[in-house]
Design a protein around this motif. Structure first.
Motif, short mmCIF file in Angstrom:
data_model
loop_
_atom_site.label_atom_id
_atom_site.label_comp_id
_atom_site.label_asym_id
_atom_site.label_seq_id
_atom_site.Cartn_x
_atom_site.Cartn_y
_atom_site.Cartn_z
N PHE A 89 -20.55 61.97 22.30
CA PHE A 89 -20.12 61.03 21.28
C PHE A 89 -20.92 59.72 21.28
O PHE A 89 -20.53 58.75 20.66
CB PHE A 89 -18.63 60.69 21.46
N SER A 90 -22.05 59.71 22.01
CA SER A 90 -22.85 58.48 22.05
C SER A 90 -23.65 58.28 20.77
O SER A 90 -24.09 57.18 20.48
CB SER A 90 -23.81 58.51 23.24
N GLU A 91 -23.82 59.35 19.99
CA GLU A 91 -24.52 59.24 18.72
C GLU A 91 -24.01 60.32 17.78
O GLU A 91 -23.39 61.30 18.20
CB GLU A 91 -26.03 59.38 18.90
N GLU A 159 -15.18 60.30 30.74
CA GLU A 159 -16.04 59.16 30.41
C GLU A 159 -15.21 57.95 29.97
O GLU A 159 -15.53 56.82 30.32
CB GLU A 159 -17.02 59.57 29.31
N GLN A 160 -14.15 58.22 29.23
CA GLN A 160 -13.31 57.12 28.79
C GLN A 160 -12.57 56.48 29.96
O GLN A 160 -12.39 55.27 30.00
CB GLN A 160 -12.31 57.60 27.74
N GLU A 174 -22.51 44.81 26.62
CA GLU A 174 -23.17 46.11 26.55
C GLU A 174 -22.13 47.24 26.52
O GLU A 174 -22.26 48.19 25.74
CB GLU A 174 -24.09 46.29 27.76
N HIS A 175 -21.11 47.10 27.35
CA HIS A 175 -20.03 48.09 27.34
C HIS A 175 -19.26 48.03 26.02
O HIS A 175 -18.82 49.07 25.51
CB HIS A 175 -19.08 47.84 28.52
N MET A 176 -19.10 46.84 25.48
CA MET A 176 -18.42 46.70 24.20
C MET A 176 -19.19 47.43 23.10
O MET A 176 -18.60 48.11 22.25
CB MET A 176 -18.27 45.23 23.85
N ALA A 177 -20.52 47.28 23.10
CA ALA A 177 -21.34 47.97 22.09
C ALA A 177 -21.22 49.48 22.24
O ALA A 177 -21.16 50.22 21.25
CB ALA A 177 -22.80 47.54 22.24
N ARG A 178 -21.14 49.94 23.47
CA ARG A 178 -20.97 51.38 23.72
C ARG A 178 -19.62 51.87 23.18
O ARG A 178 -19.55 52.94 22.55
CB ARG A 178 -21.06 51.61 25.24
#
Length: 320
Positions: A89-91, A159-160, A174-178
């Motif tokens: 789900f990263s892209e 992962e969550q 950075e984690h927020m953007a992820r």
């Protein structure tokens, strides 16, 4: 290019053939799979005309992108589904578009998928020397589509959990953007799952559903429960990610408030001291305190006393 796989009852075997080699009327035991993945618009139109597919079904089937739906005419049923073709789900590149037109003897498929492994799974499984039931093929494809989501959702749970631990102790932008990327992908696939859940939900309660031509009510309910579970899981993960965002923003806001409180206390202490320093920084000749021998020390002591008194007051009030 049209790819045809034809089961001949006479030889009891499958063979590849051309469109021109097909018999005008298929024998009762014959089965036919037509693969239009790489077919041109003209070739698709030729197939639609050969099997008397209605213009509405033909138009929807030929589209490369169409929301999941189910519709039927006299002999053929149109079923459009979307699978998840990316690794995680990263892209989100695009869905696996699965367009199916099927009857009791014929399956016409057009599948657009950038994942070669999933594309292979979405092809009907042909066993040499064995006749196939079109309903079994459709069931297989429905399970593959639902499985393309389920595996990713199960993996995403771990992962969550890691994200929750990270955001609790050392969350950053950075984690927020992820998290925001994950939310965007989950929102998109949630729409696809909602469409597909509704297809089978309607079939569960409709006595005239096209799915009843090939499946019994137990099988249809099984389809519905699979997509309903997937839809619920994406809703749950999306809500949990939203909670992480809100928690991070609340924590960040609290940290900012704490810093602002310290700055306010410092400002409150130094404003009167600055006021005193400003008064005695004026260069008027007739200022009465300018001639005092110990005036400098008296003012410093008064300023220190005022500052300590202010800090003591803040401490008593619990503001610091």
């Amino acid at each position: 290019m049209i790819l045809l796989s034809y089961f001949e009852p006479e030889t009891n075997n499958w063979r590849e053939c051309t469109f021109a080699q097909l018999p005008t009327n298929l024998p009762a035991e014959a089965r036919l799979w037509i693969n239009l993945n790489n077919a041109s618009q003209e070739e698709q139109l030729q197939i639609m005309q050969r099997f008397a597919i209605g213009p509405t079904l033909a138009e929807d089937f030929s589209r490369e992108r169409h929301p999941p739906k189910m519709e039927a005419q006299t002999d053929f049923t149109l079923l459009i589904m979307r699978g998840y073709a990316d690794a995680d789900f990263s892209e989100y590149n695009s869905s696996a578009q699965v367009n199916l037109l099927y009857s009791k003897q014929v399956l016409i498929s057009k599948i657009q998928c950038h994942n070669p492994v999933l594309l292979k799974q979405l092809e009907p499984q042909i066993t040499a020397g064995k006749n196939s039931n079109i309903a079994d093929w459709i069931k297989q494809l429905i399970f593959v589509v639902s499985g393309s989501y389920l595996e990713k959702l199960i993996n995403f749970e771990d992962e969550q959990s890691e994200l929750e631990d990270v955001m609790l102790h050392r969350g950053n932008d950075e984690h927020m953007a992820r998290i925001m990327r994950y939310r965007s992908v989950l929102r998109k696939i949630n729409r696809n799952l909602a469409y597909q859940k509704d297809i089978f939900s309607d079939a569960v309660y409709e006595e005239q559903s096209p799915l009843l031509r090939h499946f019994n009510s137990t099988e249809i309910r099984d389809f519905y429960e699979k997509f309903e579970r997937l839809h619920s899981m994406t809703d749950m993960y999306y809500d949990q990610l939203s909670d992480l965002v809100e928690g991070y923003l609340s924590t960040t806001s609290h940290q900012i408030n704490e810093r602002m409180k310290v700055l306010t206390i410092v400002s409150t202490i130094f404003i009167p001291l600055t006021f005193i320093a400003g008064i005695y920084g004026m260069n008027f000749i007739n200022m009465p305190e300018l001639q005092m021998m110990n005036g400098y020390f008296i003012v410093l002591i008064a300023m220190a006393t005022g500052g300590i008194a202010g800090l003591t007051w803040f401490k008593i009030r619990g503001w610091w």
